[in-house]
Motif scaffolding. Structure first.
Motif, PDB file in Angstrom:
ATOM      1  N   GLY A  44       0.830  -1.216   0.000  1.00 48.68           N
ATOM      2  CA  GLY A  44       0.000   0.000   0.000  1.00 48.68           C
ATOM      3  C   GLY A  44       0.857   1.255   0.000  1.00 48.68           C
ATOM      4  O   GLY A  44       2.092   1.190   0.029  1.00 48.68           O
ATOM      5  N   GLY A  45       0.188   2.405   0.011  1.00 47.34           N
ATOM      6  CA  GLY A  45       0.896   3.682  -0.104  1.00 47.34           C
ATOM      7  C   GLY A  45       1.065   4.438   1.208  1.00 47.34           C
ATOM      8  O   GLY A  45       1.957   5.267   1.341  1.00 47.34           O
ATOM      9  N   ASP A  67      -5.569   9.182  -7.917  1.00 41.76           N
ATOM     10  CA  ASP A  67      -5.322   7.738  -7.803  1.00 41.76           C
ATOM     11  C   ASP A  67      -3.961   7.384  -8.408  1.00 41.76           C
ATOM     12  O   ASP A  67      -3.216   6.568  -7.862  1.00 41.76           O
ATOM     13  CB  ASP A  67      -6.427   6.947  -8.523  1.00 41.76           C
ATOM     14  CG  ASP A  67      -7.696   6.794  -7.683  1.00 41.76           C
ATOM     15  OD1 ASP A  67      -7.646   7.060  -6.465  1.00 41.76           O
ATOM     16  OD2 ASP A  67      -8.731   6.387  -8.250  1.00 41.76           O
ATOM     17  N   GLY A  70      -1.256   8.044  -6.047  1.00 45.92           N
ATOM     18  CA  GLY A  70      -1.236   6.989  -5.022  1.00 45.92           C
ATOM     19  C   GLY A  70      -0.575   5.724  -5.541  1.00 45.92           C
ATOM     20  O   GLY A  70       0.254   5.110  -4.853  1.00 45.92           O
ATOM     21  N   ILE A  71      -0.897   5.346  -6.771  1.00 46.78           N
ATOM     22  CA  ILE A  71      -0.328   4.129  -7.373  1.00 46.78           C
ATOM     23  C   ILE A  71       1.198   4.247  -7.450  1.00 46.78           C
ATOM     24  O   ILE A  71       1.931   3.303  -7.149  1.00 46.78           O
ATOM     25  CB  ILE A  71      -0.943   3.881  -8.770  1.00 46.78           C
ATOM     26  CG1 ILE A  71      -2.418   3.530  -8.631  1.00 46.78           C
ATOM     27  CG2 ILE A  71      -0.189   2.780  -9.514  1.00 46.78           C
ATOM     28  CD1 ILE A  71      -3.203   3.555  -9.945  1.00 46.78           C
ATOM     29  N   GLY A 114       0.020  -0.879  -6.726  1.00 42.32           N
ATOM     30  CA  GLY A 114      -1.300  -0.731  -7.340  1.00 42.32           C
ATOM     31  C   GLY A 114      -1.266  -1.000  -8.832  1.00 42.32           C
ATOM     32  O   GLY A 114      -0.203  -1.227  -9.422  1.00 42.32           O
ATOM     33  N   THR A 115      -2.455  -0.963  -9.446  1.00 42.02           N
ATOM     34  CA  THR A 115      -2.556  -1.240 -10.882  1.00 42.02           C
ATOM     35  C   THR A 115      -3.200  -0.064 -11.631  1.00 42.02           C
ATOM     36  O   THR A 115      -2.514   0.670 -12.321  1.00 42.02           O
ATOM     37  CB  THR A 115      -3.355  -2.532 -11.136  1.00 42.02           C
ATOM     38  OG1 THR A 115      -4.618  -2.438 -10.474  1.00 42.02           O
ATOM     39  CG2 THR A 115      -2.582  -3.749 -10.661  1.00 42.02           C
ATOM     40  N   THR A 116      -4.501   0.107 -11.446  1.00 41.76           N
ATOM     41  CA  THR A 116      -5.225   1.151 -12.173  1.00 41.76           C
ATOM     42  C   THR A 116      -6.086   1.961 -11.198  1.00 41.76           C
ATOM     43  O   THR A 116      -6.409   1.470 -10.109  1.00 41.76           O
ATOM     44  CB  THR A 116      -6.154   0.528 -13.238  1.00 41.76           C
ATOM     45  OG1 THR A 116      -6.960  -0.461 -12.599  1.00 41.76           O
ATOM     46  CG2 THR A 116      -5.368  -0.106 -14.361  1.00 41.76           C
ATOM     47  N   HIS A 119      -9.612   1.782  -7.311  1.00 39.11           N
ATOM     48  CA  HIS A 119      -9.663   0.862  -6.168  1.00 39.11           C
ATOM     49  C   HIS A 119      -8.390   1.075  -5.352  1.00 39.11           C
ATOM     50  O   HIS A 119      -7.668   2.039  -5.598  1.00 39.11           O
ATOM     51  CB  HIS A 119      -9.810  -0.590  -6.642  1.00 39.11           C
ATOM     52  CG  HIS A 119      -8.845  -0.973  -7.717  1.00 39.11           C
ATOM     53  ND1 HIS A 119      -9.205  -1.116  -9.027  1.00 39.11           N
ATOM     54  CD2 HIS A 119      -7.522  -1.198  -7.664  1.00 39.11           C
ATOM     55  CE1 HIS A 119      -8.142  -1.426  -9.748  1.00 39.11           C
ATOM     56  NE2 HIS A 119      -7.102  -1.478  -8.944  1.00 39.11           N
ATOM     57  N   THR A 120      -8.131   0.198  -4.378  1.00 36.97           N
ATOM     58  CA  THR A 120      -6.895   0.323  -3.596  1.00 36.97           C
ATOM     59  C   THR A 120      -6.102  -0.976  -3.739  1.00 36.97           C
ATOM     60  O   THR A 120      -6.512  -1.891  -4.459  1.00 36.97           O
ATOM     61  CB  THR A 120      -7.185   0.577  -2.099  1.00 36.97           C
ATOM     62  OG1 THR A 120      -7.686  -0.630  -1.533  1.00 36.97           O
ATOM     63  CG2 THR A 120      -8.180   1.702  -1.891  1.00 36.97           C
ATOM     64  N   THR A 121      -4.989  -1.073  -3.025  1.00 41.58           N
ATOM     65  CA  THR A 121      -4.169  -2.282  -3.134  1.00 41.58           C
ATOM     66  C   THR A 121      -4.852  -3.484  -2.469  1.00 41.58           C
ATOM     67  O   THR A 121      -4.482  -4.617  -2.761  1.00 41.58           O
ATOM     68  CB  THR A 121      -2.762  -2.049  -2.547  1.00 41.58           C
ATOM     69  OG1 THR A 121      -2.871  -1.431  -1.268  1.00 41.58           O
ATOM     70  CG2 THR A 121      -1.948  -1.148  -3.454  1.00 41.58           C
ATOM     71  N   VAL A 124      -6.502  -4.952  -5.361  1.00 46.59           N
ATOM     72  CA  VAL A 124      -5.499  -5.623  -6.195  1.00 46.59           C
ATOM     73  C   VAL A 124      -5.154  -6.985  -5.594  1.00 46.59           C
ATOM     74  O   VAL A 124      -5.048  -7.988  -6.302  1.00 46.59           O
ATOM     75  CB  VAL A 124      -4.216  -4.751  -6.312  1.00 46.59           C
ATOM     76  CG1 VAL A 124      -3.117  -5.496  -7.058  1.00 46.59           C
ATOM     77  CG2 VAL A 124      -4.530  -3.419  -6.993  1.00 46.59           C
ATOM     78  N   ALA A 178     -10.099   8.640  -3.900  1.00 45.79           N
ATOM     79  CA  ALA A 178      -8.640   8.584  -3.750  1.00 45.79           C
ATOM     80  C   ALA A 178      -8.272   8.818  -2.282  1.00 45.79           C
ATOM     81  O   ALA A 178      -8.750   9.762  -1.666  1.00 45.79           O
ATOM     82  CB  ALA A 178      -7.979   9.617  -4.646  1.00 45.79           C
ATOM     83  N   GLY A 179      -7.454   7.925  -1.745  1.00 45.24           N
ATOM     84  CA  GLY A 179      -6.982   8.079  -0.374  1.00 45.24           C
ATOM     85  C   GLY A 179      -7.968   7.629   0.693  1.00 45.24           C
ATOM     86  O   GLY A 179      -7.632   7.600   1.866  1.00 45.24           O
ATOM     87  N   ASN A 180      -9.177   7.221   0.311  1.00 44.18           N
ATOM     88  CA  ASN A 180     -10.180   6.748   1.295  1.00 44.18           C
ATOM     89  C   ASN A 180      -9.710   5.478   1.994  1.00 44.18           C
ATOM     90  O   ASN A 180      -9.126   4.626   1.362  1.00 44.18           O
ATOM     91  CB  ASN A 180     -11.484   6.357   0.570  1.00 44.18           C
ATOM     92  CG  ASN A 180     -12.471   7.492   0.557  1.00 44.18           C
ATOM     93  OD1 ASN A 180     -12.156   8.574   1.030  1.00 44.18           O
ATOM     94  ND2 ASN A 180     -13.635   7.250   0.000  1.00 44.18           N
ATOM     95  N   SER A 181     -10.033   5.324   3.274  1.00 42.30           N
ATOM     96  CA  SER A 181      -9.603   4.115   3.968  1.00 42.30           C
ATOM     97  C   SER A 181     -10.792   3.298   4.470  1.00 42.30           C
ATOM     98  O   SER A 181     -11.724   3.851   5.023  1.00 42.30           O
ATOM     99  CB  SER A 181      -8.704   4.501   5.134  1.00 42.30           C
ATOM    100  OG  SER A 181      -7.612   3.644   5.176  1.00 42.30           O
TER     101      SER A 181
END
Ligand code: UTP
Length: 226
Positions: A44-45, A67, A70-71, A114-116, A119-121, A124, A178-181
């Motif tokens: 993760g980031g 996003d 973040g990736i 991450g990929t695209t 979403h988040t890791t 993934v 983006a960045g939501n947990s």
């Protein structure tokens, strides 16, 4: 040989507290476990990703652009873990789950970020687990399990030992930003429910619990499954 995917929260990799020591200890644990299992790690980031996302939000960047920032950070973290793992990791960070799946073999650890956008890791890690046919996902995070409320704000919050896929799904309201947990990401929760892949949620800095989770044993954290 069993295949295990770890979703390693960025807040675990780099909380700014003896990070080098922790990464060394984690690398030693993963090296030992590669004798008996094929390991994939999705990094993760953490707060570095949040820093970039929050800063760029002030320039009215789009969610997709945020996003992508973040990736970038998740991939930098993945490269850092590869360096800690030395010869049992690769030198390239896979940018798709297909590339990561191709790196999987006994004695080696495939590490990606991450990929695209969208979403988040965690998402993934679930997609990768489906792709490689993993026995379980270990979510190494900053809390030691799933609670009835945020334990940092509500001291009498209750920790769950076990939850069903449906119960996890109900906790995922709110969608992606983006960045939501979240405890896990909504896309990831959907995939593990459909594929019936058990999810072990443990405190990432508790390497004993992480090892127990990797082996599918009893853990102090929360198990999500049927
Ligand atoms: P993380 O996976 O670290 O998300 O990716 P997170 O849930 O915010 O972090 P933790 O688990 O609480 O530490 C950081 C950000 O990178 C973007 C998202 O904006 C995410 O919030 N990202 C990551 C993507 O858009 N796609 C990916 O595949 C991965």
């Amino acid at each position: 040989m069993e295949k295990i995917v770890i979703s390693l929260g960025g807040s675990i990799l780099i909380p700014d507290d003896r990070d080098g020591d922790f990464l060394n200890d984690l690398a030693t644990l993963l090296r030992t476990l590669t004798d008996n299992m094929e390991i994939y790690v999705v990094c993760g980031g953490g707060k570095v990703a949040r820093y970039y996302i929050n800063t760029a939000r002030e320039f009215s960047a789009t969610e997709e652009e945020l996003d992508e920032l973040g990736i970038g950070v998740t991939r930098l973290n993945a490269r850092l873990l590869q360096l800690a793992l030395k010869d049992i990791a690769y030198k390239e960070v896979p940018v798709t789950i297909e590339e990561a799946a191709a790196q999987g073999r006994p004695g080696r650890v495939a590490v990606m970020g991450g990929t695209t956008p969208g979403h988040t890791t965690d998402g993934v890690s679930a997609a990768l687990a489906e792709k490689v046919g993993a026995s379980r996902i270990v979510n190494a995070t900053s809390v030691d399990g799933v609670y009835s409320a945020d334990p940092r704000k509500f001291p009498d919050a209750r920790k769950f030992d076990q939850l069903t896929f449906d119960q996890l799904g109900k906790m995922m309201a709110g969608g992606h930003g983006a960045g939501n947990s979240h405890v896990f990401d909504p896309m990831g929760a959907e995939i593990i429910k459909r594929c019936r892949i058990p999810l072990f949620i443990v405190s990432g800095r508790d390497l004993r619990d992480m090892e127990d989770a990797m082996r599918g044993g009893r853990i102090r954290g929360t198990v999500i499954g049927d």
